[in-house]
Write an enzyme that holds these catalytic residues in place. Structure first.
Site, PDB file in Angstrom:
ATOM      1  N   ALA A 231       0.836  -1.197   0.000  1.00 57.33           N
ATOM      2  CA  ALA A 231       0.000   0.000   0.000  1.00 57.33           C
ATOM      3  C   ALA A 231       0.876   1.255   0.000  1.00 57.33           C
ATOM      4  O   ALA A 231       1.869   1.339   0.718  1.00 57.33           O
ATOM      5  CB  ALA A 231      -0.915  -0.007   1.227  1.00 57.33           C
ATOM      6  N   HIS A 271      -6.174  10.469  -8.430  1.00 58.91           N
ATOM      7  CA  HIS A 271      -5.665   9.645  -9.521  1.00 58.91           C
ATOM      8  C   HIS A 271      -5.988  10.285 -10.867  1.00 58.91           C
ATOM      9  O   HIS A 271      -5.143  10.347 -11.770  1.00 58.91           O
ATOM     10  CB  HIS A 271      -6.289   8.247  -9.450  1.00 58.91           C
ATOM     11  CG  HIS A 271      -5.531   7.291  -8.579  1.00 58.91           C
ATOM     12  ND1 HIS A 271      -4.746   6.291  -9.092  1.00 58.91           N
ATOM     13  CD2 HIS A 271      -5.422   7.195  -7.231  1.00 58.91           C
ATOM     14  CE1 HIS A 271      -4.183   5.610  -8.100  1.00 58.91           C
ATOM     15  NE2 HIS A 271      -4.599   6.142  -6.957  1.00 58.91           N
ATOM     16  N   ARG A 275      -3.391  12.095 -14.180  1.00 59.64           N
ATOM     17  CA  ARG A 275      -3.306  11.410 -15.464  1.00 59.64           C
ATOM     18  C   ARG A 275      -3.439  12.406 -16.610  1.00 59.64           C
ATOM     19  O   ARG A 275      -4.150  13.404 -16.496  1.00 59.64           O
ATOM     20  CB  ARG A 275      -4.399  10.347 -15.583  1.00 59.64           C
ATOM     21  CG  ARG A 275      -4.281   9.239 -14.560  1.00 59.64           C
ATOM     22  CD  ARG A 275      -5.084   8.022 -14.969  1.00 59.64           C
ATOM     23  NE  ARG A 275      -6.519   8.234 -15.002  1.00 59.64           N
ATOM     24  CZ  ARG A 275      -7.350   7.932 -14.018  1.00 59.64           C
ATOM     25  NH1 ARG A 275      -6.886   7.442 -12.880  1.00 59.64           N
ATOM     26  NH2 ARG A 275      -8.646   8.124 -14.152  1.00 59.64           N
TER      27      ARG A 275
END
Length: 400
Positions: A231, A271, A275
């Protein structure tokens, strides 16, 4: 066309003066890099850097035949002294073409940040594109006439520059891409070589001479890569780095949404923000169909969440259901996924979690998930050309 890289580093060089960081401290031998400067056919010098005369001499060349010196980016420091005998350094306005007495044609390419890129065409027709540090081409046409023979660019700082060029076929399968303007943000040595090779790019030491348009060994880009780790180890970031020079990527999110869970939504948001905007996201666990179809590269994040969904579908958490057929149903589903990895023709980077290295789960269901994930990881790894283990943000190559 012959290109000699008098330097391959950032404007401040590598190591930076008086910088105590790890990258600067370990930059030794061939990993010491002067500021990037290109000598083309001993006639054209792109970027004038301190010590250019000595750098050329060390590489077995002389600057006495240089007919033109062009600058690509603003020089914020003290003025660089022009060596005796060299013409005054200048800059070509964006879009203009300069023809040298040597027969080379130089076209100034607009950038999306301060600076000028140069497209150099040799008398024999070979084409080179050189981009300044921290810059990418601006206003590219939908498609160029033909791919460049070589692109020299800031791949580490601006990987999207290569993605943009690939999107319009300016970088093709035979284009040699060389990373320059290398700074202390990129660790030197094998780590840098590994990350660049994943993008079909390479770095070379200062003083290297290359034949533009000549035969070159294409970096080995694996079709399938599995990245595992604990993790918050940095495995998702590592996966994204491996595909950031591609113009289009399908990001496969196997976790989906969780109603009412604001913390999970915040994780997903972070996230998405990091990107590239050109990437497309698909929230699905139907990986077999994606792997079997044609299309752009896939980034699958992650297999552990896919397994959670697969176990949900066969009620594998219940001991009775597991013994009554759940195990065989799960084996069938995981077998289909492994077969899809074996048969895919797409570029795939898959992320998974490494479990079983610490505390033994307190429940039978927890131990079952740990065991099944270990089996799945091993089976998928067998089908991948490259397998990486990420620990504390550092990627260790297990295969490939």
């Amino acid at each position: 066309m012959e290109l000699t890289l008098l330097g391959t580093g950032a404007p401040d060089g590598l190591p930076r003066p008086d910088c105590p960081c790890a990258a600067c401290a370990t930059a030794r031998g061939v990993h010491i890099r002067a500021a990037t400067a290109l000598l083309i056919d001993d006639a054209l010098l792109l970027d004038l850097t301190p010590g250019a005369v000595f750098a050329a001499a060390r590489a077995g060349h002389s600057l006495t035949g240089v007919r033109q010196v062009l600058l690509t980016h603003p020089h914020d420091g003290p003025a660089v002294e022009l060596p005796a005998g060299l013409p005054a350094a200048g800059r070509v306005p964006d879009g203009r073409v300069l023809t040298l007495i040597s027969g080379h044609r130089v076209r100034a390419v607009p950038m999306d940040s301060p600076g000028t890129g140069y497209e150099v065409t040799a008398p024999e027709g070979e084409r080179l594109l050189y981009l300044p540090p921290g810059a990418a081409p601006a206003g590219l046409a939908d498609r160029v006439a033909e791919p460049y023979d070589m692109v020299v660019a800031d791949v580490v700082g601006r990987p999207d520059a290569v993605a943009r060029l690939r999107a319009v076929a300016a970088v093709g399968p035979a284009t040699e891409v060389i990373a320059v303007h290398l700074d202390h943000d990129a660790m030197p040595g094998p780590e840098l070589d590994r990350r660049l090779a994943a993008a079909g790019v390479r770095a070379v030491p200062d003083g290297t001479t290359l034949a533009v348009g000549g035969y070159h060994a294409v970096p080995d880009v694996p079709r399938r890569t599995l990245i595992t780790g604990g993790a918050r180890s940095g495995k998702s970031v590592e996966a994204e780095r491996r595909l950031e020079t591609y113009p289009e990527v399908v990001y496969v999110a196997t976790g989906g949404g969780r109603d009412g869970d604001t913390e999970w939504a915040a994780r997903i948001g972070l996230h998405r923000e990091r990107r590239p905007a050109a990437w497309r996201t698909e929230e699905t666990c139907e990986l077999v169909e994606l792997l079997a179809s044609d299309g752009p590269p896939l980034l699958i994040d992650c297999l552990s969440l896919w397994l959670t969904d697969a176990m949900d579908r066969v009620d594998a958490w219940d001991d009775g259901a597991w013994a009554g057929g759940g195990e065989s149903k799960l084996r069938k589903r995981t077998g289909e996924l492994v077969a899809a990895f074996r048969g895919t023709r797409r570029t795939v980077v898959a992320v998974t979690n490494e479990t079983g290295s610490g505390v033994v789960p307190a429940t039978a269901a927890g131990r079952r998930f740990r065991d099944e994930l270990g089996r799945l990881n091993a089976a998928v790894a067998d089908e991948c050309e490259r397998v990486l283990l990420v620990v504390a943000g550092q990627a260790l190559t297990l295969r490939g």
